[in-house]
Design an enzyme around this catalytic site. Structure first.
Site, PDB file in Angstrom:
ATOM      1  CG  ASP A 452      61.661  46.737  82.501  1.00 37.06           C
ATOM      2  OD1 ASP A 452      62.520  46.007  83.026  1.00 37.06           O
ATOM      3  OD2 ASP A 452      61.135  46.496  81.398  1.00 37.06           O
ATOM      4  CG  ASP A 454      65.795  43.891  79.281  1.00 44.67           C
ATOM      5  OD1 ASP A 454      66.763  44.589  78.956  1.00 44.67           O
ATOM      6  OD2 ASP A 454      65.869  42.900  80.030  1.00 44.67           O
TER       7      ASP A 454
END
Length: 640
Positions: A452, A454
């Site tokens: 991922d 963020d």
């Protein structure tokens, strides 16, 4: 994908994102988030078919929906004829055109064939013919049915009330039987039309009220000012009804009840104001004449007004003491929710979807339909009790915030429409292929690690905190953000701050300027060079999907280089992406499929209570979370 030379004139190439096409995105093996294509050269096209462009509740709802869609889609609006709301839609950037409906529907069929819309939305039951055409042609169709027509009265409402010669009972039955995506603004419609539509085809989404716009109006205007502009005195008791003046809205009963109220001496300065006369249908004109006759017979012409349809109805709610909605046939009129948003008590009939919006003696009063005596008594009970009016008004505002939030409506439509678009244009995730080892140690089976972005690779909270405080919020909020307990950032603030949070997230450059966590870039490169198949799997924020996606590409180009584009997967559903490990800060990653990967939590305050999952606290220790123990020496070869 078009490229541009660097400013120095060297042979270095960079991506020109402004001219990116959907074909280029496919080359990049991107899992396309539906509205991404808006900013990537090929805008997704959709069409709305409305029964008119007159000012009414159904078209106001459509205007609210367009205000979101227009940022992410190219929207065409097709109506049988022109009307005053055309200017409202065109001001948003909607393409408006007129096509008169016919029994053969040649022009609608030709339009759908030529335009190749990703989906169409048919607004009101009176666009049933387009819903049928779309379903027959295989064009995804959403049919929003605002009306509550009894099944045994289809012909009456179509032909006599709404004067729609091209609609009959057979057409409506066919439309309901074919359509697989029907939206009702009230649950009562599911019962009303039961047996006509397929199981699972119907969904209730309440129409939302834009509270921000109402609050801004109230801040900028006073009750005394708007009353003065209308010719009313501060001590007048003003009874208001907003809506098309016609038989099914029951204004005649409002007039009769008002006459009885005056005769009973309830209030010396009571006034009745009805807003919404159109004078476009003979039966509506006759109905207005009938109301005027009742008023004239009682000699109350100086105390009763009927105004034409208005571009802005907010002043009338602000001026009102009580709002009436004594309808005979209705679903769930926007004017009830708008009145409650203004904290005005509502008196309405207990029919159709109205009881879904307010409870008797909680947000307003419910009375039987076609009963001017009950209406008069209800009005009188509020004339004599200001405290009760205030209590009902406050409760009404709370009900709107809980049940008829504009954001809730838009989010439900986003999910609904993005589902349609995603199924139509989504590019499937590629089958992984082993990376070359480039001379470094590799194990027998290639491992795919999904990472991922963020708050995993980049410090999302740091950028948000900086911008949040720069927007004028207290510096002490930095500690709230740092120690937040909820994954969704807006849930860590009070409800009144939600809009401010979203505005900060949607600021241009937010995602492009995110700073990588220490050692994050080194870890990604090290994993890749060691033979791990690394994919960046990230979701765009729903408040700015297109902008967010483009900026994520810019971030990758800046920090990792263009060669990582083929490792970037942007999707709303990470469970659909194949891999062995997902490194993600989200406490629980769920979606439409059972994931093939193992979830490794990247440490954050809001996931600290999650147990039973491996955890990565710093990127310099990535191998402990990703590799089997026999490979834990790899990072030493790269000067960590």
């Amino acid at each position: 994908m078009p490229m541009t030379s660097s400013s120095s004139g060297s042979s270095t190439e960079s991506w020109d994102f402004s001219t990116t096409s959907s074909e280029d995105l496919e080359d990049l093996q991107l899992v396309v988030e539906p509205d991404v294509l808006d900013r990537c050269g090929k805008r997704i096209k959709c069409a709305f078919f409305s029964h008119s462009l007159q000012r009414n509740g159904a078209n106001v709802y459509l205007l609210h929906l367009c205000s979101w869609l227009i940022d992410e889609f190219e929207v065409d609006l097709v109506s049988p004829k022109d009307g005053p709301m055309r200017a409202d839609f065109e001001a948003l950037g909607v393409n408006c055109s007129a096509i008169s409906p016919s029994k053969e529907n040649h022009r609608e069929r030709q339009l759908l064939k030529q335009a190749q819309y990703t989906f169409v939305l048919c607004n009101t039951i009176m666009r049933a013919e387009v819903a049928v055409i779309a379903e027959e042609m295989g064009t995804p169709c959403v049919w929003v049915v605002h009306e509550a027509w009894p099944q045994d009265q289809f012909e009456y409402y179509a032909k006599e009330v709404f004067l729609m010669d091209h609609i009959d009972s057979a057409l409506l039955h066919r439309a309901f039987s074919l359509c697989t995506r029907i939206i009702f603004p009230a649950n009562v419609q599911k019962e009303l039309y039961a047996g006509l539509y397929k199981d699972g085809a119907a969904l209730c989404i309440y129409n939302g009220i834009p509270l921000d716009a109402i609050d801004e109006f109230v801040k900028s205007n006073t009750r005394e000012e708007v009353r003065y502009a209308m010719g009313y005195e501060p001590d007048d008791f003003l009874i208001v009804q907003v809506g098309t003046v016609c038989n099914r809205k029951g204004q005649l009963y409002s007039a009769k009840a008002f006459v009885k109220l005056v005769e009973a001496g309830a209030h010396p300065n009571a006034k009745l104001l009805m807003v919404g006369a159109r004078y476009i249908r003979d039966h509506e004109i006759k109905y207005i004449d009938e109301i005027n006759a009742v008023v004239a017979k009682a000699g109350l012409q100086d105390r009763v007004k009927i105004l034409d349809c208005q571009d802005d109805v907010f002043p009338f709610y602000l001026a009102a003491d009580v709002v009436l909605q004594p309808s005979l046939n209705e679903v769930l009129p926007l004017c009830i929710c708008e009145a409650m948003a203004f904290e005005r008590p509502v008196i309405a009939t207990r029919i159709d979807g109205i009881p879904e919006a307010l409870d008797h003696h909680r947000e307003g009063l419910l009375i039987p339909p076609a009963d001017e005596v009950a209406l008069k008594l209800a009005i009188k009970s509020l004339v004599d009790n200001e405290d009760e009016r205030v209590r009902l008004g406050v409760n009404g505002r709370k009900r709107v915030q809980e049940q008829f939030s504009y954001r809730n409506m838009i989010n439900q439509y986003k999910d609904f429409i993005n589902n349609i678009v995603e199924n139509d244009v989504r590019v499937q995730t590629p089958v992984r292929t082993p990376s070359t080892t480039r001379g470094f140690k590799q194990w027998e089976d290639t491992v795919t690690v999904l990472v991922d972005l963020d708050n995993t690779v980049v410090d999302w909270d740091k950028e948000f905190t900086k911008r949040w405080i720069a927007a004028g919020n207290p510096a002490s909020d930095a500690d709230v953000i740092k120690k937040r307990k909820r994954f969704e950032i807006e849930q860590n603030f009070n409800a009144q701050q939600t809009e401010l949070v979203i505005k900060v997230i949607a600021q241009p450059g937010f995602y492009a300027q995110l700073e990588p966590f220490p050692k994050a870039l080194w870890a990604l490169q090290t994993m890749l060079q060691s033979g791990i198949d690394v994919k960046l799997v990230t979701s765009p924020h729903p408040c700015c999907r297109a902008q967010c996606t483009i900026e994520k590409y810019e971030w990758v180009a800046k920090h990792l280089g263009d060669e990582w584009f083929k490792r970037l997967i942007i999707t709303a559903d990470k469970t659909a992406v194949r891999g062995d490990i997902l490194i993600d800060d989200k406490p629980a990653v769920v979606g439409s499929m059972k994931p093939q990967w193992k979830h490794v939590l990247f440490n954050a305050s809001y996931n600290e209570k999650v147990t039973g999952k491996p955890r990565l606290t710093a990127w310099e220790d990535w191998e402990r979370a990703v590799l089997p123990p026999s490979h834990h020496k790899i990072r030493r070869s790269f000067g960590a």
